[in-house]
Design an enzyme around this catalytic site. Sequence first.
Site, PDB file in Angstrom:
ATOM      1  N   HIS A  40       0.818  -1.224   0.000  1.00  0.00           N
ATOM      2  CA  HIS A  40       0.000   0.000   0.000  1.00  0.00           C
ATOM      3  C   HIS A  40       0.849   1.270   0.000  1.00  0.00           C
ATOM      4  O   HIS A  40       0.316   2.362  -0.200  1.00  0.00           O
ATOM      5  CB  HIS A  40      -0.918   0.023   1.231  1.00  0.00           C
ATOM      6  CG  HIS A  40      -1.961  -1.049   1.228  1.00  0.00           C
ATOM      7  ND1 HIS A  40      -2.830  -1.247   0.178  1.00  0.00           N
ATOM      8  CD2 HIS A  40      -2.271  -2.001   2.154  1.00  0.00           C
ATOM      9  CE1 HIS A  40      -3.633  -2.273   0.457  1.00  0.00           C
ATOM     10  NE2 HIS A  40      -3.312  -2.746   1.643  1.00  0.00           N
TER      11      HIS A  40
ATOM     12  N   ASP B 144      -4.598 -12.879   3.232  1.00  0.00           N
ATOM     13  CA  ASP B 144      -5.839 -12.423   3.858  1.00  0.00           C
ATOM     14  C   ASP B 144      -7.072 -12.661   2.991  1.00  0.00           C
ATOM     15  O   ASP B 144      -8.177 -12.277   3.365  1.00  0.00           O
ATOM     16  CB  ASP B 144      -5.739 -10.961   4.308  1.00  0.00           C
ATOM     17  CG  ASP B 144      -5.001 -10.069   3.324  1.00  0.00           C
ATOM     18  OD1 ASP B 144      -4.728 -10.529   2.198  1.00  0.00           O
ATOM     19  OD2 ASP B 144      -4.701  -8.917   3.687  1.00  0.00           O
TER      20      ASP B 144
END
Length: 321
Positions: free
Chosen positions: A137, A258
């Site tokens: 990110h 995830d």
Amino acid sequence: MPEHTPPGPAHPGLYLSHPACLEHDPRAHMPEHPDTPERLQEIERALAARDWLGWERRTAPPAEEAQLELVHSTRHIERIRELSLAGGGAIDADTFVGEPSYRAALHAAGGACEMTRALMAGESALGFCGVRPSGHHAEPDRAMGFCLFNNVALAAALAIAELGAQRVFVLDWDVHHGNGTAEIFRRRTDVLFASIHQMPLFPGTGAIGESGEFNTVVNAPLRAGDGGEAFRAAFENRILPRLRDFKPELIVISAGFDAHMRDPLANLNLVEADFVWATQKIMDVADQCAEGRVVSLLEGGYDLEALASSAAAHVTTLMRG
Ligand SMILES: [Zn+2]
């Protein structure tokens, strides 16, 4: 999960990490923060239980500032260092820097660089960086989403800038879109970036129509509730053809886990076998055009049991591919 098969002596993989990666702990600022050092400890426990698959383990060196500047502004690097030196603080609602975080981030980024150097030098074909904080990110001038420096982007940029690679493929299967990596490479033709992720979900980017300035960004968004079948179809249809056409000399994976059904931060329903399948698909292409070179780096994954078993299954498959 596949059975353990002893590795061939000619190609042991490399595992890189550094003890500093366990010292970054956002719980110092937010007690319920999901990015814990135990995540990495559980992965290492699972790999140790498999005798590390016969892989060679090395200590990740710190990245040099000139390496970080391949993908980040000097201002961003200074900001993280100064916040860390000052004892730490919040960058946004869920991204925190503590006193140990700068050093952890330097070693996470340095692990990515060292792994890439080792693979491009032919010391091994395969490697996994068990590092944190994660990176995908992080944008050129901004930390966000638990990420400080963009480790995976650094690996790809370094391979091209200094190690002779002409084309690098970056695959991001973390359940969150790799907005930082996309931003870093969206105007380049020598890096093909593909992300498969849940949408809508943090960080909100990654729509199918976002393709970068030169059509070198590929997004394969999935919907909440999708499982292995939708994942495999999107991977087959949207990502693999582009990967095969691109003929990369190195493949770098943003390996977040995830998207696993047990993960508390998202709503996809992947299981270990889906990560094994994707790994095998990547290995097939790597063998054809990248001399088998695959660098995989840890990103997200917040259910400790699912993370450890998925990462171990992924690394085991890297070895067997
Ligand atoms: Zn994630």
